[in-house]
Design an enzyme around this catalytic site. Structure first.
Site, PDB file in Angstrom:
ATOM      1  CG  ASP A  17      -2.100  -0.998   0.947  1.00 20.24           C
ATOM      2  OD1 ASP A  17      -2.557  -1.077  -0.209  1.00 20.24           O
ATOM      3  OD2 ASP A  17      -2.515  -1.691   1.884  1.00 20.24           O
ATOM      4  CG  ASP A  42      -7.724  -3.925  -2.099  1.00 24.90           C
ATOM      5  OD1 ASP A  42      -8.160  -4.895  -2.744  1.00 24.90           O
ATOM      6  OD2 ASP A  42      -8.038  -3.706  -0.928  1.00 24.90           O
ATOM      7  N   GLY A  44      -9.339 -17.979  -7.570  1.00 24.56           N
ATOM      8  CA  GLY A  44      -9.771 -16.689  -7.025  1.00 24.56           C
ATOM      9  C   GLY A  44     -10.293 -16.884  -5.623  1.00 24.56           C
ATOM     10  CB  THR A  55     -13.294 -12.969  -0.913  1.00 22.74           C
ATOM     11  OG1 THR A  55     -13.524 -11.558  -0.731  1.00 22.74           O
ATOM     12  CG2 THR A  55     -13.869 -13.719   0.281  1.00 22.74           C
ATOM     13  NE  ARG A  66     -12.606  -0.770   1.208  1.00 21.09           N
ATOM     14  CZ  ARG A  66     -13.091  -1.313   2.306  1.00 21.09           C
ATOM     15  NH1 ARG A  66     -14.381  -1.167   2.598  1.00 21.09           N
ATOM     16  NH2 ARG A  66     -12.345  -1.993   3.137  1.00 21.09           N
ATOM     17  CD1 TRP A  90     -10.184  -1.779  -3.380  1.00 16.34           C
ATOM     18  CD2 TRP A  90      -9.841   0.417  -3.634  1.00 16.34           C
ATOM     19  NE1 TRP A  90     -10.053  -1.215  -2.121  1.00 16.34           N
ATOM     20  CE2 TRP A  90      -9.847   0.132  -2.255  1.00 16.34           C
ATOM     21  CE3 TRP A  90      -9.662   1.735  -4.050  1.00 16.34           C
ATOM     22  CZ2 TRP A  90      -9.669   1.115  -1.269  1.00 16.34           C
ATOM     23  CZ3 TRP A  90      -9.497   2.722  -3.077  1.00 16.34           C
ATOM     24  CH2 TRP A  90      -9.502   2.403  -1.708  1.00 16.34           C
ATOM     25  CB  SER A 110     -13.228  -6.453   7.402  1.00 13.55           C
ATOM     26  OG  SER A 110     -13.429  -7.820   7.100  1.00 13.55           O
ATOM     27  CB  SER A 150     -12.767  -9.627  10.106  1.00 16.72           C
ATOM     28  OG  SER A 150     -12.296 -10.096   8.911  1.00 16.72           O
TER      29      SER A 150
HETATM   30  N1  GLY Z   1      -7.205  -1.717   0.688  1.00 18.40           N
HETATM   31  C1  GLY Z   1      -7.806  -2.260   1.853  1.00 18.40           C
HETATM   32  C2  GLY Z   1      -9.257  -2.069   1.886  1.00 18.40           C
HETATM   33  O1  GLY Z   1      -9.854  -1.586   0.944  1.00 18.40           O
HETATM   34  O2  GLY Z   1      -9.827  -2.434   2.917  1.00 18.40           O
END
Ligand code: GLY
Length: 375
Positions: free
Chosen positions: A89, A150, A208, A210, A222, A226, A340, A343
């Site tokens: 990041d 992302d 693939g 997640t 999200r 991105w 999230s 989580s």
């Molecule tokens: N790039 C991490 C998120 O979107 O949570």
């Protein structure tokens, strides 16, 4: 005054208060309506410096510039220490701090810092599987051959580094990552995987999956956002039409699934009940991405009207129903983001990136700035 301008004025006022509230700390995500703060150790810290630079660009006021400069200085130490950069990041972090300062102030030290950051990101390139490793250290069993969608937003840092140095290596890595993402993360129906695994030794595609979405085969909203923005930015730097087409396809998929109030749920495949969480930050990111995409689509492209209407609906939904503009004391600019849901991490609160992209979209709508992803 347009609703965009009035929302912008509110964002400036809140940011001014937050400068005093946060001091030397950086906001990350909210918990019970209060931002959790850290010492510049999270992947999200560039969004706060980005908000400060946008506020300075809009207003020209010293209070924002001083806070932006001071936050950006903290990214120098972070790069030297290197400890809080063990992930991909770096583009999020340094585009909206040092690169923003370079763009606005032509500060040579900020340019040098941004180039160092690009160099650091290059160290995550794994030639054998041919990918930028998102998380973990080299050879890590789970993450050594894994890409995530992302990452597309980290690529502009590399394209920019080639542009300013004339060295094509950064751009080649960025384009290889964009190509791989396009081929494996975007599905035939224009939906997307959050992540994809490859064999680290052979580069063979495995599957693939997640990390933050509802299930492996679902489309995390999200992540889709991105993709919309990331591919549009890859197009800006490369003029490779396949990136523009992919951004467009992903944008249509996103807009075709807007709920009644025009702000998306956290995953397009999560069952919808009155309790299903939203992710306002995904709508803000997608709005910026579609505004970027519209800059490149020819004037007679038949999708333009649909995309323009979709951005306006999304942003109006955010301003009218999700913004805090009628609560001057609120810390965040938009509510009901989800870090999230899967989580249980801040599933319904402020997200600093949601605030950043909301502000960037307002600035774009008022023709005041397009953010700092490219120069
Ligand atoms: N790039 C991490 C998120 O979107 O949570």
């Amino acid at each position: 005054m347009t609703i965009w301008k009035s929302a912008l004025e509110d964002a400036l006022n809140k940011t001014r208060r937050n400068i005093d509230r946060f001091g030397d700390h950086f906001p990350h995500v909210g918990e019970n309506g209060k931002y959790l703060l850290n010492d510049n150790t999270e992947w999200t810290n560039g969004f706060w410096s980005g908000i400060l630079w946008l506020c300075y660009e809009y207003s020209g006021e010293d209070v924002y510039r001083e806070a932006a400069r001071s936050a950006t200085d903290r990214f120098r130490d972070r790069l030297t220490a290197g400890t809080a950069l063990e992930h991909h990041d770096i583009g999020f972090l340094y585009s909206l701090s040092a690169k923003a300062q370079w763009i606005l102030e032509k500060d040579g030290a900020a340019r040098a810092l941004t180039l160092e950051a690009a160099e650091t990101l290059m160290k995550r390139w794994r030639p054998r599987p041919g990918l930028l490793q998102a998380w973990g250290t080299e050879g890590d069993n789970e993450n050594g051959g894994r890409i995530i969608i992302d990452c597309l937003m980290n690529l502009p840092l590399l394209y920019w580094a080639s542009q300013v140095t004339g060295n094509p290596a950064y751009r080649e890595v960025a384009a290889a990552q964009a190509d791989k993402s396009r081929r494996f993360l975007v599905r035939g129906d224009d939906s997307s995987y959050h992540t994809f695994y490859f064999n680290q030794e052979t580069g063979e595609a495995v599957r693939g999956g997640t990390h933050q979405g509802f299930e492996d085969g679902s489309t995390w909203t999200r992540g889709q956002a991105w993709g919309v923005y990331g591919f549009a930015l890859s197009y800006r730097y490369t003029h490779n039409m396949s990136y523009l087409e992919t951004s467009l396809r992903m944008a249509r998929y996103f807009l075709e699934r807007l709920p009644e109030d025009n702000v998306v749920y956290w995953d397009f495949d999560a069952p919808e009940t009155p309790e299903t969480n939203r992710d306002s930050s995904a709508s803000a990111i997608a709005a910026c991405g579609i505004l970027e995409l519209l800059e490149h689509l020819p004037g007679d492209n038949p999708n333009r009207a649909y995309l323009e209407d979709g951005v306006l609906r999304s942003m109006k939904g955010l301003v009218d129903r999700y913004s805090t503009r009628h609560r001057p004391d609120a810390e965040g600019l938009i509510e009901r983001g989800s870090y999230s849901v899967r989580s249980g991490l801040s599933p319904d609160d402020y997200m600093i990136w949601g605030d950043y992209f909301y502000l960037e979209a307002l600035m774009r709508l008022e023709n005041r700035s397009k953010g700092y992803w490219y120069e």
